[in-house]
Motif scaffolding. Structure first.
Motif, PDB file in Angstrom:
ATOM      1  N   LYS A 295       0.846  -1.192   0.000  1.00  0.00           N
ATOM      2  CA  LYS A 295       0.000   0.000   0.000  1.00  0.00           C
ATOM      3  C   LYS A 295       0.881   1.243   0.000  1.00  0.00           C
ATOM      4  O   LYS A 295       1.974   1.251   0.585  1.00  0.00           O
ATOM      5  CB  LYS A 295      -0.932   0.012   1.215  1.00  0.00           C
ATOM      6  N   VAL A 296       0.401   2.285  -0.672  1.00  0.00           N
ATOM      7  CA  VAL A 296       1.135   3.551  -0.734  1.00  0.00           C
ATOM      8  C   VAL A 296       1.166   4.170   0.665  1.00  0.00           C
ATOM      9  O   VAL A 296       0.115   4.356   1.295  1.00  0.00           O
ATOM     10  CB  VAL A 296       0.481   4.507  -1.749  1.00  0.00           C
ATOM     11  N   ARG A 297       2.372   4.478   1.149  1.00  0.00           N
ATOM     12  CA  ARG A 297       2.531   4.995   2.510  1.00  0.00           C
ATOM     13  C   ARG A 297       2.071   6.449   2.620  1.00  0.00           C
ATOM     14  O   ARG A 297       1.452   6.856   3.595  1.00  0.00           O
ATOM     15  CB  ARG A 297       3.997   4.872   2.933  1.00  0.00           C
ATOM     16  N   HIS A 298       2.412   7.250   1.608  1.00  0.00           N
ATOM     17  CA  HIS A 298       2.008   8.664   1.580  1.00  0.00           C
ATOM     18  C   HIS A 298       1.966   9.113   0.121  1.00  0.00           C
ATOM     19  O   HIS A 298       2.530   8.469  -0.764  1.00  0.00           O
ATOM     20  CB  HIS A 298       2.984   9.533   2.384  1.00  0.00           C
ATOM     21  N   ASN A 299       1.287  10.204  -0.166  1.00  0.00           N
ATOM     22  CA  ASN A 299       1.183  10.697  -1.532  1.00  0.00           C
ATOM     23  C   ASN A 299       2.571  10.985  -2.101  1.00  0.00           C
ATOM     24  O   ASN A 299       3.420  11.588  -1.439  1.00  0.00           O
ATOM     25  CB  ASN A 299       0.362  11.991  -1.590  1.00  0.00           C
ATOM     26  N   PHE A 300       2.795  10.559  -3.349  1.00  0.00           N
ATOM     27  CA  PHE A 300       4.038  10.905  -4.029  1.00  0.00           C
ATOM     28  C   PHE A 300       3.816  10.789  -5.536  1.00  0.00           C
ATOM     29  O   PHE A 300       2.787  10.284  -6.006  1.00  0.00           O
ATOM     30  CB  PHE A 300       5.201  10.008  -3.574  1.00  0.00           C
ATOM     31  N   GLN A 301       4.785  11.261  -6.294  1.00  0.00           N
ATOM     32  CA  GLN A 301       4.749  11.165  -7.753  1.00  0.00           C
ATOM     33  C   GLN A 301       5.946  10.363  -8.245  1.00  0.00           C
ATOM     34  O   GLN A 301       7.026  10.413  -7.656  1.00  0.00           O
ATOM     35  CB  GLN A 301       4.770  12.560  -8.390  1.00  0.00           C
ATOM     36  N   TRP A 302       5.729   9.612  -9.310  1.00  0.00           N
ATOM     37  CA  TRP A 302       6.787   8.814  -9.948  1.00  0.00           C
ATOM     38  C   TRP A 302       6.557   8.851 -11.455  1.00  0.00           C
ATOM     39  O   TRP A 302       5.486   8.495 -11.931  1.00  0.00           O
ATOM     40  CB  TRP A 302       6.743   7.376  -9.436  1.00  0.00           C
ATOM     41  N   LYS A 303       7.556   9.328 -12.178  1.00  0.00           N
ATOM     42  CA  LYS A 303       7.462   9.451 -13.635  1.00  0.00           C
ATOM     43  C   LYS A 303       6.223  10.246 -14.049  1.00  0.00           C
ATOM     44  O   LYS A 303       5.600   9.965 -15.081  1.00  0.00           O
ATOM     45  CB  LYS A 303       7.454   8.069 -14.295  1.00  0.00           C
ATOM     46  N   GLY A 304       5.834  11.196 -13.217  1.00  0.00           N
ATOM     47  CA  GLY A 304       4.680  12.033 -13.514  1.00  0.00           C
ATOM     48  C   GLY A 304       3.352  11.440 -13.115  1.00  0.00           C
ATOM     49  O   GLY A 304       2.304  12.065 -13.290  1.00  0.00           O
ATOM     50  N   TYR A 305       3.370  10.209 -12.550  1.00  0.00           N
ATOM     51  CA  TYR A 305       2.138   9.560 -12.115  1.00  0.00           C
ATOM     52  C   TYR A 305       1.925   9.822 -10.624  1.00  0.00           C
ATOM     53  O   TYR A 305       2.879   9.780  -9.829  1.00  0.00           O
ATOM     54  CB  TYR A 305       2.195   8.049 -12.339  1.00  0.00           C
ATOM     55  N   ALA A 306       0.680  10.034 -10.226  1.00  0.00           N
ATOM     56  CA  ALA A 306       0.354  10.281  -8.820  1.00  0.00           C
ATOM     57  C   ALA A 306      -0.007   8.969  -8.132  1.00  0.00           C
ATOM     58  O   ALA A 306      -0.840   8.199  -8.617  1.00  0.00           O
ATOM     59  CB  ALA A 306      -0.817  11.255  -8.726  1.00  0.00           C
ATOM     60  N   PHE A 307       0.620   8.724  -6.988  1.00  0.00           N
ATOM     61  CA  PHE A 307       0.306   7.582  -6.136  1.00  0.00           C
ATOM     62  C   PHE A 307      -0.300   8.142  -4.847  1.00  0.00           C
ATOM     63  O   PHE A 307       0.363   8.854  -4.096  1.00  0.00           O
ATOM     64  CB  PHE A 307       1.571   6.774  -5.821  1.00  0.00           C
ATOM     65  N   ASP A 308      -1.564   7.832  -4.618  1.00  0.00           N
ATOM     66  CA  ASP A 308      -2.276   8.380  -3.468  1.00  0.00           C
ATOM     67  C   ASP A 308      -2.179   7.444  -2.264  1.00  0.00           C
ATOM     68  O   ASP A 308      -2.267   6.211  -2.400  1.00  0.00           O
ATOM     69  CB  ASP A 308      -3.749   8.594  -3.810  1.00  0.00           C
ATOM     70  N   LYS A 309      -2.029   8.034  -1.095  1.00  0.00           N
ATOM     71  CA  LYS A 309      -1.905   7.280   0.147  1.00  0.00           C
ATOM     72  C   LYS A 309      -3.036   6.259   0.283  1.00  0.00           C
ATOM     73  O   LYS A 309      -4.203   6.559   0.043  1.00  0.00           O
ATOM     74  CB  LYS A 309      -1.937   8.246   1.328  1.00  0.00           C
ATOM     75  N   GLY A 310      -2.649   5.029   0.663  1.00  0.00           N
ATOM     76  CA  GLY A 310      -3.628   3.975   0.905  1.00  0.00           C
ATOM     77  C   GLY A 310      -3.976   3.133  -0.293  1.00  0.00           C
ATOM     78  O   GLY A 310      -4.638   2.097  -0.154  1.00  0.00           O
ATOM     79  N   THR A 311      -3.532   3.541  -1.503  1.00  0.00           N
ATOM     80  CA  THR A 311      -3.843   2.763  -2.710  1.00  0.00           C
ATOM     81  C   THR A 311      -3.055   1.455  -2.713  1.00  0.00           C
ATOM     82  O   THR A 311      -1.872   1.427  -2.371  1.00  0.00           O
ATOM     83  CB  THR A 311      -3.488   3.564  -3.977  1.00  0.00           C
ATOM     84  N   THR A 312      -3.720   0.381  -3.105  1.00  0.00           N
ATOM     85  CA  THR A 312      -3.053  -0.914  -3.223  1.00  0.00           C
ATOM     86  C   THR A 312      -2.283  -0.975  -4.535  1.00  0.00           C
ATOM     87  O   THR A 312      -2.780  -0.539  -5.577  1.00  0.00           O
ATOM     88  CB  THR A 312      -4.076  -2.058  -3.166  1.00  0.00           C
ATOM     89  N   VAL A 313      -1.073  -1.523  -4.486  1.00  0.00           N
ATOM     90  CA  VAL A 313      -0.222  -1.658  -5.671  1.00  0.00           C
ATOM     91  C   VAL A 313       0.213  -3.110  -5.792  1.00  0.00           C
ATOM     92  O   VAL A 313       0.640  -3.728  -4.811  1.00  0.00           O
ATOM     93  CB  VAL A 313       1.008  -0.734  -5.580  1.00  0.00           C
TER      94      VAL A 313
END
Length: 418
Positions: A295-313
């Motif tokens: 799960k995403v620990r905190h909001n961040f960006q990677w290669k211009g993509y947004a990963f929102d806190k709590g999202t499963t990956v």
């Protein structure tokens, strides 16, 4: 910031069950990307593959494993409270327990026990009409790992206990009876081990320091307290279960020898270097774990993509190990590819990525490789056998994959050099 490519169905659960190991890689190929967003069981999931994605996934500043693994996996494969679900300092403290058990000297002791078991079993196997290799290897590895780890057992228990352990491996992604058999197997094995932990702590069972029965029974967690007996049982099973699971890899090595018989003579001539390359290619080529979750620990960006806190990956292990930008002709079995390059921490990811001490990478990876080498050399240089006609197909929508016939061999003889 750019949007993550979106899979166009409302929910991909049925597609995941249908495509199995190839679900993420097929969707990535269709979308022309190594990352996409979809819904699994009506929840948003970001799916990724490739070495760069693996390096991101194992960055523990960005991802956490806490609460990422579904309960149905914990109640079959991993167990509740085990090292796989811990985070940061708690994880690193518990992980050092396992890393301490993986010294070269300790691994060599297990290798010797497996070698002895193979030699003893051969005396029996030469008189058998047929041998289901998968079942035989599982029981052999169960005996060896319990003797190595200081877990007492009766010979009459071996078949039943081995089947309970295998059911835990088979159960996580199964539907119906196979899943519930996995849950039952875990409950039975945890209870069996808990009773042994109790006898150790009551000084009724004397264990040797350095064995996992001893070290886990007396391990104090980061809070300074002894592990709860149930959690101790989970962690002891985290030594037994993955060792028994190596039986599946040895069957895959046998399949590779069967499909590429020229390597038998080459292994006999060329020895350990080719054995090492062959084992790595078996690990890369054949399906084991399909993907892992965080799960995403905190909001961040990677290669211009947004990963929102709590999202499963989901990180696609099978797809990364068959990624065309990492491996030339990825769907061909070519052991020689590992003569040209050592795998990096993020491009051979079937047992996790990153650093063994800090990251969620299997502490038993080195042990797996050494036991696979022993199994391969036994098959290629110690015995001869015939593979009768049978169904050796692998269903890639079955987790974990296994040849339908469980790889039956017959006419087993001790190999004689002519």
């Amino acid at each position: 910031m750019r949007p993550i490519p979106q899979e166009d169905s409302l929910d991909s659960t049925l597609a995941l069950l249908s495509y199995g190991y190839q679900f993420i890689s097929k969707k990535c190929e269709h979308l022309g990307t190594d990352i996409f967003s979809t819904r699994i069981a009506l929840q948003e999931v970001i799916c990724m593959q490739g070495a760069e994605a693996a390096a991101l996934f194992y960055d523990e500043e960005k991802f956490t494993r806490k609460n990422a693994t579904p309960k149905f996996v914990q109640k079959t494969l991993f167990g509740l409270g085990g090292v796989q679900g811990l985070d940061r300092g708690h994880h690193q403290h518990r992980k050092q327990l396992f890393m301490g058990l993986m010294s070269p000297e300790n691994i060599n002791r297990l290798v010797k026990k497996v070698s002895d078991q193979l030699e003893q079993s051969l005396d029996r196997w030469v008189h058998m009409e047929q041998l289901p290799l998968f079942d035989a290897m599982n029981e052999l590895l169960f005996r060896a790992v319990c003797r190595w780890g200081g877990v007492p057992f009766n010979e009459e228990e071996v078949n039943k206990k081995t089947r309970d352990v295998v059911s835990m491996i088979e159960g996580p992604a199964a539907v119906g009876w196979r899943h519930w058999r996995g849950r039952m197997g875990r409950e039975l094995m945890e209870y069996w081990i808990q009773q042994k932990v109790k006898t150790v702590r009551d000084h009724q069972l004397i264990t040797n320091p350095g064995t996992f029965m001893h070290e886990i029974s007396w391990h104090r967690d980061s809070d300074g307290e002894l592990l709860d007996k149930r959690v101790a049982a989970v962690e002891i099973l985290n030594m037994i279960r993955p060792t028994v699971a190596i039986g599946r890899y040895i069957v895959f090595a046998a399949m590779a020898l069967h499909d590429h018989p020229e390597y038998r003579a080459r292994i006999q001539r060329e020895g350990d270097e080719l054995v090492s390359h062959f084992v790595q290619e078996v690990r890369r080529f054949y399906p084991f774990f399909p993907f892992v979750a965080a799960k995403v620990r905190h909001n961040f960006q990677w290669k211009g993509y947004a990963f929102d806190k709590g999202t499963t990956v989901f990180l696609d292990l099978y797809g990364t190990n068959h990624h065309k930008e990492i491996y030339k002709e990825p769907y061909q079995f070519i052991p020689e590819r590992f003569a040209e390059r050592e795998p990096s921490p993020f491009d051979l990811t079937l047992q996790g990525g990153g650093d063994h001490h800090r990251n969620h990478r299997c502490a038993g990876e080195w042990l797996t490789i050494e036991l696979m080498k022993i199994g391969l050399k036994f098959l290629a240089t110690t015995i001869s056998y015939h593979v009768p006609k049978q169904d050796l197909s692998l269903e890639l929508n079955r987790f974990p994959a296994l040849p339908k016939s469980r790889f039956v061999i017959q006419d087993i003889q001790r190999y004689e050099v002519r």
